[in-house]
Design a protein around this motif. Structure first.
Motif, PDB file in Angstrom:
ATOM      1  N   ALA A 103       0.991  -1.181  -0.242  1.00  0.00           N
ATOM      2  CA  ALA A 103      -0.039   0.245  -0.051  1.00  0.00           C
ATOM      3  C   ALA A 103       0.640   0.892   0.316  1.00  0.00           C
ATOM      4  N   THR A 104       0.602   2.509  -0.124  1.00  0.00           N
ATOM      5  CA  THR A 104       1.183   3.286  -0.554  1.00  0.00           C
ATOM      6  C   THR A 104       0.980   4.001   0.815  1.00  0.00           C
ATOM      7  N   LEU A 105       2.445   5.164   0.979  1.00  0.00           N
ATOM      8  CA  LEU A 105       1.822   6.201   2.259  1.00  0.00           C
ATOM      9  C   LEU A 105       0.372   6.568   2.540  1.00  0.00           C
ATOM     10  N   ALA A 106      -0.572   6.636   1.472  1.00  0.00           N
ATOM     11  CA  ALA A 106      -1.207   7.831   1.324  1.00  0.00           C
ATOM     12  C   ALA A 106      -2.798   6.733   2.491  1.00  0.00           C
ATOM     13  N   GLU A 107      -2.046   5.523   1.451  1.00  0.00           N
ATOM     14  CA  GLU A 107      -3.053   4.390   1.990  1.00  0.00           C
ATOM     15  C   GLU A 107      -3.490   3.950   3.079  1.00  0.00           C
ATOM     16  N   HIS A 108      -2.018   3.867   3.980  1.00  0.00           N
ATOM     17  CA  HIS A 108      -1.605   3.695   5.128  1.00  0.00           C
ATOM     18  C   HIS A 108      -1.905   4.733   6.334  1.00  0.00           C
TER      19      HIS A 108
END
Length: 135
Positions: free
Chosen positions: A80-85
């Motif tokens: 997952a991307t940082l934004a998703e995390h």
């Protein structure tokens, strides 16, 4: 500000206990009278001459929660991307974190495998970073 060793602090306080004045001890040990007085005051207050832990500001509650939450999340969604995390953390805890905070926290996590603590060339690997393999 000059830092003195614990051994020196003990010798200074022992000299004062042995009958020297603070001024005499300061002259003999080449330090200020105020430093000698601080050592005596610290011993009276804490019973020890060891330096105290200094913490300024509130405890990092957000960082502590994120560090506890993140390993399980990385097991679930490692790609997952940082934004998703960050969005998942906000959804599960109600606390908003920036992408920079998420990145720093992921980078500070310890390595899962102790054998992964060094790179192929033997250099210390930064925590939280995967080992790059040359193909």
């Amino acid at each position: 500000m000059r830092a003195y060793s614990t051994d020196l602090r003990e010798r200074v306080v022992a000299a004062v206990d042995g009958g020297m004045t603070s001024e005499q001890a300061a002259t003999v040990f080449r330090m200020s009278v105020r430093t000698v007085e601080r050592y005596l005051q610290r011993r009276r207050a804490t019973g020890s001459l060891a330096p105290t832990q200094q913490r300024h500001g509130p405890a990092p509650a957000k960082k502590t929660r994120l560090q506890a939450w993140l390993p399980a999340r990385l097991q679930q969604a490692a790609d997952a991307t940082l934004a998703e995390h960050a969005a998942a953390f906000t959804q599960s805890t109600g606390v908003t974190v920036s992408l920079a905070t998420m990145s720093r926290t992921i980078g500070a996590l310890p390595a899962d495998d102790p054998g992964q603590a060094v790179t192929a060339r033997g250099r210390a690997r930064r925590p939280g970073r995967p080992v790059k393999s040359k193909a």
